[in-house]
Enzyme design. Structure first.
Site, PDB file in Angstrom:
ATOM      1  N   ARG A  15     -12.384 -55.543 -66.471  1.00 55.13           N
ATOM      2  CA  ARG A  15     -13.234 -55.186 -67.610  1.00 55.13           C
ATOM      3  C   ARG A  15     -14.015 -53.901 -67.329  1.00 55.13           C
ATOM      4  NH1 ARG A  15     -18.319 -57.585 -70.013  1.00 55.13           N
ATOM      5  NH2 ARG A  15     -18.183 -57.004 -72.220  1.00 55.13           N
TER       6      ARG A  15
ATOM      7  N   HIS B 137     -13.773 -50.546 -69.691  1.00 54.05           N
ATOM      8  CA  HIS B 137     -14.944 -49.865 -70.249  1.00 54.05           C
ATOM      9  C   HIS B 137     -15.063 -48.439 -69.709  1.00 54.05           C
ATOM     10  CE1 HIS B 137     -17.401 -53.645 -71.646  1.00 54.05           C
ATOM     11  NE2 HIS B 137     -16.183 -53.612 -72.119  1.00 54.05           N
ATOM     12  N   ASP B 138     -14.731 -48.286 -68.430  1.00 52.12           N
ATOM     13  CA  ASP B 138     -14.773 -46.937 -67.860  1.00 52.12           C
ATOM     14  C   ASP B 138     -13.808 -46.014 -68.601  1.00 52.12           C
ATOM     15  OD1 ASP B 138     -15.300 -44.809 -66.073  1.00 52.12           O
ATOM     16  OD2 ASP B 138     -13.489 -45.321 -64.956  1.00 52.12           O
TER      17      ASP B 138
ATOM     18  N   VAL C  23     -14.827 -44.662 -72.116  1.00 47.48           N
ATOM     19  CA  VAL C  23     -15.943 -43.712 -72.226  1.00 47.48           C
ATOM     20  C   VAL C  23     -15.610 -42.471 -71.408  1.00 47.48           C
ATOM     21  CG1 VAL C  23     -18.422 -43.360 -71.910  1.00 47.48           C
ATOM     22  CG2 VAL C  23     -17.549 -45.635 -72.489  1.00 47.48           C
TER      23      VAL C  23
ATOM     24  N   GLY D  13     -12.867 -41.267 -70.556  1.00 43.53           N
ATOM     25  CA  GLY D  13     -11.697 -41.381 -69.690  1.00 43.53           C
ATOM     26  C   GLY D  13     -11.947 -42.132 -68.401  1.00 43.53           C
TER      27      GLY D  13
ATOM     28  N   ASP E 197     -12.757 -42.184 -65.210  1.00 40.35           N
ATOM     29  CA  ASP E 197     -13.363 -41.244 -64.266  1.00 40.35           C
ATOM     30  C   ASP E 197     -14.511 -41.885 -63.489  1.00 40.35           C
ATOM     31  OD1 ASP E 197     -15.249 -41.576 -66.197  1.00 40.35           O
ATOM     32  OD2 ASP E 197     -15.472 -39.456 -66.703  1.00 40.35           O
TER      33      ASP E 197
ATOM     34  N   SER F 108     -17.174 -43.000 -64.458  1.00 36.62           N
ATOM     35  CA  SER F 108     -18.510 -42.656 -64.963  1.00 36.62           C
ATOM     36  C   SER F 108     -19.376 -43.908 -65.115  1.00 36.62           C
ATOM     37  CB  SER F 108     -18.419 -41.899 -66.291  1.00 36.62           C
ATOM     38  OG  SER F 108     -17.725 -42.655 -67.262  1.00 36.62           O
TER      39      SER F 108
ATOM     40  N   ASN G 181     -24.065 -53.850 -75.183  1.00 35.23           N
ATOM     41  CA  ASN G 181     -24.375 -54.293 -73.815  1.00 35.23           C
ATOM     42  C   ASN G 181     -23.103 -54.690 -73.079  1.00 35.23           C
ATOM     43  OD1 ASN G 181     -25.417 -55.635 -71.473  1.00 35.23           O
ATOM     44  ND2 ASN G 181     -27.369 -55.555 -72.537  1.00 35.23           N
TER      45      ASN G 181
ATOM     46  N   HIS H  49      -8.003 -61.271 -71.882  1.00 35.41           N
ATOM     47  CA  HIS H  49      -8.901 -62.392 -72.155  1.00 35.41           C
ATOM     48  C   HIS H  49      -8.251 -63.733 -71.821  1.00 35.41           C
ATOM     49  CE1 HIS H  49     -11.378 -59.674 -75.103  1.00 35.41           C
ATOM     50  NE2 HIS H  49     -11.652 -59.441 -73.838  1.00 35.41           N
ATOM     51  N   THR H  50      -7.148 -63.714 -71.112  1.00 32.16           N
ATOM     52  CA  THR H  50      -6.573 -64.931 -70.542  1.00 32.16           C
ATOM     53  C   THR H  50      -7.350 -65.365 -69.303  1.00 32.16           C
ATOM     54  OG1 THR H  50      -4.574 -65.911 -69.603  1.00 32.16           O
ATOM     55  CG2 THR H  50      -4.883 -63.589 -69.194  1.00 32.16           C
TER      56      THR H  50
ATOM     57  N   THR I 244      -6.094 -72.318 -69.771  1.00 34.26           N
ATOM     58  CA  THR I 244      -5.979 -72.060 -68.325  1.00 34.26           C
ATOM     59  C   THR I 244      -6.934 -70.917 -67.984  1.00 34.26           C
ATOM     60  OG1 THR I 244      -4.097 -70.620 -68.828  1.00 34.26           O
ATOM     61  CG2 THR I 244      -3.585 -72.826 -68.037  1.00 34.26           C
TER      62      THR I 244
HETATM   63  C1  HEM Z   1      -9.978 -55.453 -78.137  1.00 31.65           C
HETATM   64  C2  HEM Z   1     -11.268 -55.253 -78.036  1.00 31.65           C
HETATM   65  C3  HEM Z   1     -12.128 -56.009 -77.067  1.00 31.65           C
HETATM   66  C4  HEM Z   1     -13.298 -56.613 -77.365  1.00 31.65           C
HETATM   67  C5  HEM Z   1     -13.982 -56.630 -78.705  1.00 31.65           C
HETATM   68  C6  HEM Z   1     -13.769 -57.240 -76.160  1.00 31.65           C
HETATM   69  C7  HEM Z   1     -14.944 -57.936 -76.063  1.00 31.65           C
HETATM   70  C8  HEM Z   1     -15.312 -58.694 -74.972  1.00 31.65           C
HETATM   71  C9  HEM Z   1     -16.491 -59.505 -74.917  1.00 31.65           C
HETATM   72  C10 HEM Z   1     -17.537 -59.629 -76.011  1.00 31.65           C
HETATM   73  C11 HEM Z   1     -16.497 -60.148 -73.724  1.00 31.65           C
HETATM   74  C12 HEM Z   1     -17.539 -61.137 -73.210  1.00 31.65           C
HETATM   75  C13 HEM Z   1     -18.739 -60.382 -72.663  1.00 31.65           C
HETATM   76  C14 HEM Z   1     -19.885 -61.302 -72.406  1.00 31.65           C
HETATM   77  O1  HEM Z   1     -20.147 -62.183 -73.231  1.00 31.65           O
HETATM   78  O2  HEM Z   1     -20.560 -61.124 -71.371  1.00 31.65           O
HETATM   79  C15 HEM Z   1     -15.319 -59.735 -73.012  1.00 31.65           C
HETATM   80  C16 HEM Z   1     -14.970 -60.167 -71.759  1.00 31.65           C
HETATM   81  C17 HEM Z   1     -13.881 -59.710 -71.078  1.00 31.65           C
HETATM   82  N1  HEM Z   1     -13.025 -58.697 -71.473  1.00 31.65           N
HETATM   83 FE1  HEM Z   1     -12.927 -57.896 -73.312  1.00 31.65          FE
HETATM   84  N2  HEM Z   1     -12.881 -57.024 -75.155  1.00 31.65           N
HETATM   85  C18 HEM Z   1     -11.861 -56.268 -75.653  1.00 31.65           C
HETATM   86  C19 HEM Z   1     -10.785 -55.773 -74.935  1.00 31.65           C
HETATM   87  C20 HEM Z   1     -10.597 -55.967 -73.582  1.00 31.65           C
HETATM   88  C21 HEM Z   1      -9.628 -55.264 -72.783  1.00 31.65           C
HETATM   89  C22 HEM Z   1      -8.720 -54.173 -73.297  1.00 31.65           C
HETATM   90  C23 HEM Z   1      -9.727 -55.755 -71.524  1.00 31.65           C
HETATM   91  C24 HEM Z   1      -8.978 -55.367 -70.285  1.00 31.65           C
HETATM   92  C25 HEM Z   1      -7.805 -54.809 -70.260  1.00 31.65           C
HETATM   93  C26 HEM Z   1     -10.748 -56.784 -71.537  1.00 31.65           C
HETATM   94  C27 HEM Z   1     -11.099 -57.574 -70.479  1.00 31.65           C
HETATM   95  C28 HEM Z   1     -12.096 -58.526 -70.512  1.00 31.65           C
HETATM   96  C29 HEM Z   1     -12.298 -59.503 -69.452  1.00 31.65           C
HETATM   97  C30 HEM Z   1     -11.417 -59.711 -68.251  1.00 31.65           C
HETATM   98  C31 HEM Z   1     -13.434 -60.241 -69.800  1.00 31.65           C
HETATM   99  C32 HEM Z   1     -14.121 -61.327 -68.990  1.00 31.65           C
HETATM  100  C33 HEM Z   1     -15.109 -60.676 -68.024  1.00 31.65           C
HETATM  101  C34 HEM Z   1     -15.861 -61.619 -67.135  1.00 31.65           C
HETATM  102  O3  HEM Z   1     -15.500 -62.773 -66.952  1.00 31.65           O
HETATM  103  O4  HEM Z   1     -16.875 -61.155 -66.574  1.00 31.65           O
HETATM  104  N3  HEM Z   1     -11.270 -56.858 -72.799  1.00 31.65           N
HETATM  105  N4  HEM Z   1     -14.621 -58.841 -73.800  1.00 31.65           N
HETATM  106  C1  LIG Z   2     -28.043 -56.060 -71.150  1.00 28.88           C
HETATM  107  O1  LIG Z   2     -28.116 -55.353 -69.931  1.00 28.88           O
HETATM  108  C2  LIG Z   2     -29.321 -55.531 -69.207  1.00 28.88           C
HETATM  109  C3  LIG Z   2     -29.243 -54.703 -67.976  1.00 28.88           C
HETATM  110  O2  LIG Z   2     -28.111 -55.009 -67.217  1.00 28.88           O
HETATM  111  C4  LIG Z   2     -29.549 -57.016 -68.900  1.00 28.88           C
HETATM  112  O3  LIG Z   2     -30.783 -57.164 -68.263  1.00 28.88           O
HETATM  113  C5  LIG Z   2     -29.526 -57.800 -70.187  1.00 28.88           C
HETATM  114  O4  LIG Z   2     -29.634 -59.176 -69.906  1.00 28.88           O
HETATM  115  C6  LIG Z   2     -28.253 -57.557 -70.960  1.00 28.88           C
HETATM  116  N1  LIG Z   2     -28.262 -58.272 -72.228  1.00 28.88           N
HETATM  117  C7  LIG Z   2     -27.247 -59.031 -72.619  1.00 28.88           C
HETATM  118  C8  LIG Z   2     -27.416 -59.679 -73.947  1.00 28.88           C
HETATM  119  O5  LIG Z   2     -26.256 -59.194 -71.955  1.00 28.88           O
END
Ligand code: HEM
Ligand SMILES: *[C@@H]1O[C@H](CO)[C@@H](O)[C@H](O)[C@H]1NC(C)=O
Ligand SMILES: *[C@@H]1O[C@H](CO)[C@@H](O)[C@H](O)[C@H]1NC(C)=O
Ligand SMILES: *[C@@H]1O[C@H](CO)[C@@H](O)[C@H](O)[C@H]1NC(C)=O
Length: 318
Positions: free
Chosen positions: A60, A64-65, A68, A70, A72, A74, A92, A189-190, A239
Site C-alpha cells: 500500500r 500511494h508513493d 503521488v 511517481g 520516487d 517521496s 489520510n 485488497h485480498t 481468506t
Molecule cells: C482502487 C482504489 C483504491 C481505494 C479507494 C483504496 C482504498 C483503501 C482503503 C480505504 C484502505 C483501508 C485504509 C484504512 O482503513 O486504514 C485500503 C487498504 C489497503 N489497500 Fe487500498 N485502495 C485502492 C487501491 C489499492 C491498490 C491499487 C493497492 C495496491 C496495489 C491497494 C492496497 C491496499 C492494501 C494492501 C490495504 C491494506 C493495508 C493494511 O492492512 O495496512 N489498494 N485501501
Molecule cells: C491520520 O494521520 C494521523 C497522523 O499519522 C493520525 O494521527 C490519525 O489518527 C489519522 N487519522 C485517521 C482517521 O486515520
C-alpha cells in the site's frame, strides 16, 4: 531563433532524451550486487514472522508513493526543512510499515552503501511479500531513484473509499492505468485491513443501495459500533491473509468491504464487471494480470539516470 524558442527546443530535446533513458531493468543491480533481492527477502521475511500484515502495509505504501509524483519514495520523507511530509496528508493515508523499510535500507547500506534506492526497495519488497503471502512472482523492474521533494498537496491523486467509480477510474487513467489495471490492482485488497471509518457510510440502514449481503452487513455493524472508527476489519472476509482471488469472489457475493471495491462488480453496465468475473473464475488469470499491472504501476513517472538521488536514509534527503 528567439531565446525562448531556443529554450523550448532544448527542453524538448531534454524531454525526449529523458523519456528514452527512463527505462528500468530487472537486472539493474545484478552485475555489481547479485544479493540485493536476497538481502531484502531476509529482512521482510523476519518482519512477516512478527506481523502477518506487513505485506499489505508495504504494497500500500508502494501504491500511494507511485500515485503521488511517481514511484520516487517521496511518501517516505519525514517533515524537515523544506519538506512537508505526505505521510499525514488527506486523504489520510493510515499507511504503515515504514520501520521495516528502514530495516531493509540499513541492511543494504551495510553491504552496498548508496546503491539501492528506497523507491526500488518498495517495489522489490512488495513482490517478495506478495509471493510469501501465496501470490505469484513477477519480474520486478529496478533502477528508480529517490526524490529530493515531497508533495503533500499531491496526495489528492490517491483514490478515496467514498469516491464513485467514474472518479476512481479517472484517477487511474491519469496515471496511465486502464480499467484492467484498476480491477487487478484492487485485488491487493485480498490481504490487509481497513478501519471502520473507511466504509462506515455503507452501514447506515438508510443507505438506499448498499450492495451488501445482509449477514455480512450484520457482522460489520457489530465490528463497527459507533465511536469505534479505527476498529480493524479484514478486507477479504474469506481468506484475510492469503494472496488469492477470493476478493473477487467476495464481490460477486456482495461481500466486498469497501464501496469502491463493490462498485467494480455492482455498477450496472461497467466494463469492470466482466473483469471481476474473469478474475473470480480463474486465479491464474488474476495473478498474471496483477503482475503486469504492478510493473505498469511501478513505472509511473520515474526518476532515472542522474535525476533525484539514492537516499542514504529513506526518511531524509541526503
Ligand atoms: C482502487 C482504489 C483504491 C481505494 C479507494 C483504496 C482504498 C483503501 C482503503 C480505504 C484502505 C483501508 C485504509 C484504512 O482503513 O486504514 C485500503 C487498504 C489497503 N489497500 Fe487500498 N485502495 C485502492 C487501491 C489499492 C491498490 C491499487 C493497492 C495496491 C496495489 C491497494 C492496497 C491496499 C492494501 C494492501 C490495504 C491494506 C493495508 C493494511 O492492512 O495496512 N489498494 N485501501
Ligand atoms: C491520520 O494521520 C494521523 C497522523 O499519522 C493520525 O494521527 C490519525 O489518527 C489519522 N487519522 C485517521 C482517521 O486515520
Ligand atoms: C551472496 O550470496 C551468496 C549465496 O547466497 C553468498 O555465498 C555470498 O557470500 C553473498 N555475497 C555477499 C557479498 O553478501
Ligand atoms: C468526483 O470528482 C468531482 C470532480 O473532482 C467532484 O466534484 C465530485 O465530488 C467527486 N464525486 C465523488 C462521489 O467523489
Amino acid at each position: 531563433m528567439g531565446e525562448s524558442a531556443t529554450i523550448r527546443l532544448v527542453l524538448l530535446i531534454a524531454l525526449m532524451f529523458g523519456a528514452a533513458c527512463a527505462q528500468l531493468s530487472p537486472t539493474f543491480y545484478a552485475t555489481s550486487r547479485p544479493n540485493v533481492t536476497s538481502i531484502v527477502r531476509g529482512v521482510v521475511q523476519q518482519a512477516r514472522n512478527k506481523d502477518i500484515r506487513i505485506g499489505a502495509k508495504i504494497i500500500r505504501v508502494h501504491f500511494h508513493d507511485c500515485f503521488v509524483d511517481g514511484c520516487d519514495a517521496s511518501l517516505l520523507l519525514d517533515y524537515a526543512d523544506r519538506i512537508v511530509s505526505e505521510k499525514n496528508a488527506r486523504p489520510n493515508l493510515s499507511t504503515d510499515g515504514y520501520a521495516v523499510i528502514d530495516d531493509v535500507k540499513t541492511a543494504l547500506e551495510n553491504v552496498c552503501p548508496g546503491v539501492v534506492s528506497c523507491a526500488d526497495i518498495l517495489a522489490l519488497a512488495s513482490e517478495i511479500l506478495v509471493v510469501l503471502d501465496g501470490g505469484q512472482s513477477w519480474q520486478v523492474q529496478l533502477g528508480r531513484r529517490d526524490s529530493r521533494t515531497a508533495n503533500s498537496a499531491g496526495t489528492t491523486a490517491i483514490p478515496g473509499p467514498t469516491e464513485n467509480l467514474a472518479n476512481i477510474t479517472r484517477k487511474f487513467t491519469d496515471q496511465g492505468l486502464d480499467t484492467t489495471d484498476l480491477v487487478a490492482l484492487s485485488g491487493a485488497h485480498t490481504i490487509g485491513r481497513a478501519q471502520c471509518d473507511s466504509f462506515s457510510q455503507r452501514l447506515d440502514a438508510t443507505n438506499p443501495n448498499p450492495n451488501i449481503d445482509p449477514t455480512f452487513l450484520q457482522t460489520l455493524q457489530q465490528n463497527c459500533p459507533s465511536g469505534s472508527p479505527t476498529n480493524l476489519n479484514d478486507l477479504d472476509v474469506k481468506t484475510p491473509d492469503e494472496f488469492d482471488n477470493s476478493h473477487f469472489i467476495n464481490l460477486q457475493n456482495n461481500r466486498g468491504l469497501l464501496k469502491t471495491d463493490q462498485d467494480l462488480f455492482s455498477t450496472f453496465g461497467s466494463d469492470t464487471v466482466a473483469i471481476v468475473n474473469r478474475f473470480a473464475s480463474c486465479q491464474t488469470n488474476f495473478f498474471d494480470a496483477f503482475g503486469e499491472s504492478m510493473i505498469k504501476m511501478g513505472n509511473i513517472n520515474l526518476l532515472t539516470g542522474s535525476k533525484g538521488e539514492i537516499r542514504i536514509n529513506c526518511k531524509r534527503i541526503n
